[in-house]
Design a protein around this motif. Sequence first.
Motif, mmCIF file in Angstrom:
data_model
loop_
_atom_site.group_PDB
_atom_site.id
_atom_site.type_symbol
_atom_site.label_atom_id
_atom_site.label_comp_id
_atom_site.label_asym_id
_atom_site.label_seq_id
_atom_site.Cartn_x
_atom_site.Cartn_y
_atom_site.Cartn_z
ATOM 1 N N ASN A 183 56.367 -16.019 38.624
ATOM 2 C CA ASN A 183 55.592 -15.964 37.384
ATOM 3 C C ASN A 183 54.271 -16.709 37.470
ATOM 4 O OD1 ASN A 183 57.611 -14.469 36.030
ATOM 5 N ND2 ASN A 183 58.750 -16.351 35.581
ATOM 6 N N PRO A 215 49.179 -13.129 31.609
ATOM 7 C CA PRO A 215 49.934 -12.480 30.521
ATOM 8 C C PRO A 215 50.010 -13.383 29.301
ATOM 9 C CG PRO A 215 51.415 -13.332 32.187
ATOM 10 C CD PRO A 215 50.036 -13.540 32.721
ATOM 11 N N ALA A 216 50.510 -12.833 28.214
ATOM 12 C CA ALA A 216 50.562 -13.579 26.959
ATOM 13 C C ALA A 216 51.484 -14.786 27.044
ATOM 14 C CB ALA A 216 51.004 -12.657 25.827
ATOM 15 N N HIS A 217 52.538 -14.697 27.863
ATOM 16 C CA HIS A 217 53.502 -15.804 27.935
ATOM 17 C C HIS A 217 53.065 -16.895 28.902
ATOM 18 C CE1 HIS A 217 54.894 -14.491 31.906
ATOM 19 N NE2 HIS A 217 54.887 -13.264 31.439
ATOM 20 N N ALA A 218 51.967 -16.678 29.620
ATOM 21 C CA ALA A 218 51.529 -17.659 30.617
ATOM 22 C C ALA A 218 50.819 -18.827 29.936
ATOM 23 C CB ALA A 218 50.603 -17.005 31.624
ATOM 24 N N THR A 219 50.861 -19.972 30.591
ATOM 25 C CA THR A 219 50.088 -21.117 30.124
ATOM 26 C C THR A 219 48.657 -21.010 30.632
ATOM 27 O OG1 THR A 219 50.766 -22.379 32.075
ATOM 28 C CG2 THR A 219 52.111 -22.607 30.083
ATOM 29 N N SER A 234 45.710 -18.134 27.934
ATOM 30 C CA SER A 234 46.782 -17.160 28.118
ATOM 31 C C SER A 234 46.358 -15.817 27.539
ATOM 32 C CB SER A 234 48.058 -17.654 27.440
ATOM 33 O OG SER A 234 47.849 -17.803 26.037
ATOM 34 N N ASP A 235 46.969 -14.753 28.052
ATOM 35 C CA ASP A 235 46.644 -13.389 27.632
ATOM 36 C C ASP A 235 45.149 -13.103 27.802
ATOM 37 O OD1 ASP A 235 47.165 -10.835 26.757
ATOM 38 O OD2 ASP A 235 47.017 -11.334 24.629
#
Length: 573
Positions: A183, A215-219, A234-235
């Motif tokens: 990830n 992605p949206a869930h990334a920090t 993020s995102d």
Amino acid sequence: MLIDRYMDGDLDAQGSNDLNAWLAADEVNVRMFVRRAFVHWQLRENLVAENTALALSEVEPSQESLASAMFGGTADASGGFRRWMAHPAALLAATIAGVLVGGVSAWQVATRSVTTLPVARAPVQDSLAPRDLYVAELVNVTNCRWDTARSTADLRTGSTLRAGESLHLLEGVAQIRTGLSDNSPTVQLEGPAAISLASDGPPALLYGKLTVSLPAHATRFDFTTPLGCVHVSSDSSVGVMSSPNSVELHVFRGAATLEPGLLGAAETQEISVDSGASMRATTSAHGVISTVHGKAHESWFVTPAALTESQLPISEKYVDAVYNANPVAYWRFESDEGGVVRNQMSDRLHCRLVGDAVRLRPNSQNGTAEFGLTAGPGYLLSDDLIDLPDDSYTLEAWMKPTYYHHGTMFSLIDWKPSESPLGSHRLEVELVGPVSGFPQAFRPTEFNPGRIRYIHQNSEAFSATPYIVRKWQHLATVKNGAEMKIYLDGKLVASNRDERPVGPQLRVLMGQLFPQSPHIEDEVTSRLYVGQLDEVALYDRALSEEELRRHVQLAKPMLPAVDPDGINRDETL
């Protein structure tokens, strides 16, 4: 002297220990070392920048910023690019500061790389506090050509990159996962570019082009540049182009900021860039940062959206015009039959698809052949042989290179599978890469970077203008008697003379310099072409300039254009 031995690569283990002890003894020694090492590094980088800049010194105005960012400057009155090292004092100050705030112990002299700490970030916490060492992984490379003299990391796909190591990419595209988790964000480098992994923080983009998509869930993802730290939200999807005195940030989606961290810089607050916008920051010799804001240009980077931006609509009128010109062979790449692409003009000279790096790419308008999908091999090869007239022929094709690189698009070779393909070329058309001065096996010094090269027997011609990446262009090489000519989009761009015939009994080869052979060992698959080809036609006569221009007019590429109000529209060029 220890410094000279270090720069010449002659420092042994004992010498390395002596040099580290000398550096640890006094900050004055550190400054002396950095200054001398920096001069050596500056000369090397300036050589890279000036040679690669020649590739785009005469580009179209719409692509001038791309040339500027890729090769580190803007064109001056002499046609060259000179801003790459316009203000070395600022970078030198930042380099010294990076050494001092990071502590001598974090800057061990174990290799010849002297650019692993190019940035002094602000604010700086306790540099001696224990930190987790940064680890990354080289997950994918495409046609990569490395500067092995300065790259200290393992250059094999799947290798682990550790703190203090650096990658110097001369040509190609490399993807680096910035952590060992699946990830973890993956960044993409487009050569020429360099990145290092500092032991006290995020990775550093030393120069060149980098893209990253979160992605949206990334920090949040951070990396440093010579002017400061880039924070990607993020995102978000961004592209960055960096040189020692400038950073250009393009935000395709989401948001990002540049936190200036250059020693002595007047600008201290973060510079924010929102979706669809861009920002170029430059620094003066006194550390004053100035910014210019504009629109984001994703087409300047190797991204999925940029690769599909330029379209080639092929009409029935175009196909009829080629048929009426009566080529010996015409490959349209609409489909294959059992891995074979048919010649539309006769039941011979069909070409086999060989390797995983080539495939046919269908779309709503017409199919194309796409090359360079993997590290190679990937090419098209005919089993039949062709005899062309001794004095006349024409090769025409539509091409869309993915990035600047040294790749062979089309050849006629006098070769049998049992023999070595070395010395077998009678006709060769290829793209010249962006970097000169770093010869490797089958990768000669590029004295004409960014140009199209046409070889007949041993005579060659180079286009006066560079090719353009990620854009469809019409290319034709014409042999008429002793005359050799290159046409780009219907315009004559090069000529030479050679009276020798092309020779009999030749095979067609598209996509790389050599077919697979046990006689060839190449660290990059024989000048693998990375990009697309379409509507390739081979004639046994010299097409006139009027015929070539007619073909160009019948198949004008389409690019999305942007109105002043920011609304996209399709525009035929």
